[in-house]
Design an enzyme around this catalytic site. Structure first.
Site, short mmCIF file in Angstrom:
data_model
loop_
_atom_site.label_atom_id
_atom_site.label_comp_id
_atom_site.label_asym_id
_atom_site.label_seq_id
_atom_site.Cartn_x
_atom_site.Cartn_y
_atom_site.Cartn_z
N VAL A 44 0.84 -1.20 0.00
CA VAL A 44 0.00 0.00 0.00
C VAL A 44 0.88 1.25 0.00
O VAL A 44 0.60 2.20 -0.73
CB VAL A 44 -0.97 -0.01 1.20
CG1 VAL A 44 -1.79 1.26 1.25
CG2 VAL A 44 -1.89 -1.23 1.14
N ASP A 45 1.94 1.25 0.78
CA ASP A 45 2.86 2.38 0.79
C ASP A 45 3.49 2.58 -0.58
O ASP A 45 3.62 3.70 -1.07
CB ASP A 45 3.97 2.18 1.83
CG ASP A 45 3.48 2.37 3.26
OD1 ASP A 45 2.40 2.97 3.44
OD2 ASP A 45 4.19 1.93 4.17
N PHE A 46 3.90 1.48 -1.22
CA PHE A 46 4.49 1.57 -2.56
C PHE A 46 3.48 2.15 -3.55
O PHE A 46 3.81 3.00 -4.37
CB PHE A 46 4.98 0.21 -3.05
CG PHE A 46 6.20 -0.29 -2.35
CD1 PHE A 46 7.26 0.54 -2.04
CD2 PHE A 46 6.30 -1.63 -2.00
CE1 PHE A 46 8.39 0.07 -1.40
CE2 PHE A 46 7.42 -2.11 -1.35
CZ PHE A 46 8.47 -1.27 -1.05
#
Length: 153
Positions: free
Chosen positions: A121-123
């Site tokens: 999700v961060d990526f």
């Protein structure tokens, strides 16, 4: 100031920070804020992932920075957006994976949920933010005018 706490994870830290220069600044001190603002004046893009209102309290919000450099592109990517019932909440990759049901799907039918540790999700959020920043840089280069805009996710 201690810097990035991920320094203790040597391989991970060095792989994502290769070639970068780093500085720890206390933005709550006048000297720290002055240094940060000077760095922003020399930049094309400034980004943060604070909760809504935090960058304004620290003096590094888009309005303040645009007063110093009108063509600066500012990306503010708060976890749950800038408005709404969850806007003030801090976001963490593992929580987003669970919230959207990924853990349940990854575990499979009849199995306990399975957390994917790749911070996908961060990526994805970083990639979407970068696409928006690139679009603003292109717009600014093509029009010759400043693209003083805030991109909020």
């Amino acid at each position: 100031m201690t810097g990035d706490p991920n320094r203790s994870i040597f391989r991970s830290h060095t792989s994502v920070n290769r070639g970068k220069r780093a500085i720890s600044i206390d933005l709550k001190l006048p000297e720290g804020l002055q240094i940060a603002q000077q760095l922003c004046v020399g930049a094309d893009v400034v980004t943060n992932n604070f909760r809504p209102g935090v960058s304004a309290r620290l003096g590094i919000d888009a309005k303040t920075l645009h007063a110093l450099k009108p063509d600066l592109i500012v990306l503010e990517s708060a976890a749950y957006g800038s408005t709404g019932p969850r806007a003030e909440g801090a976001g963490f990759d593992m929580c987003f994976q669970a919230w959207c049901g990924h853990d349940w799907r990854a575990g499979g039918v009849g199995n306990p949920p399975l957390w994917n540790r790749t911070t996908m999700v961060d990526f994805a959020a970083g990639l979407i933010g970068e696409v928006a920043v690139l679009q603003r840089l292109y717009q600014r280069a093509r029009s010759g005018a400043g693209a003083a805009s805030v991109l909020v996710f």
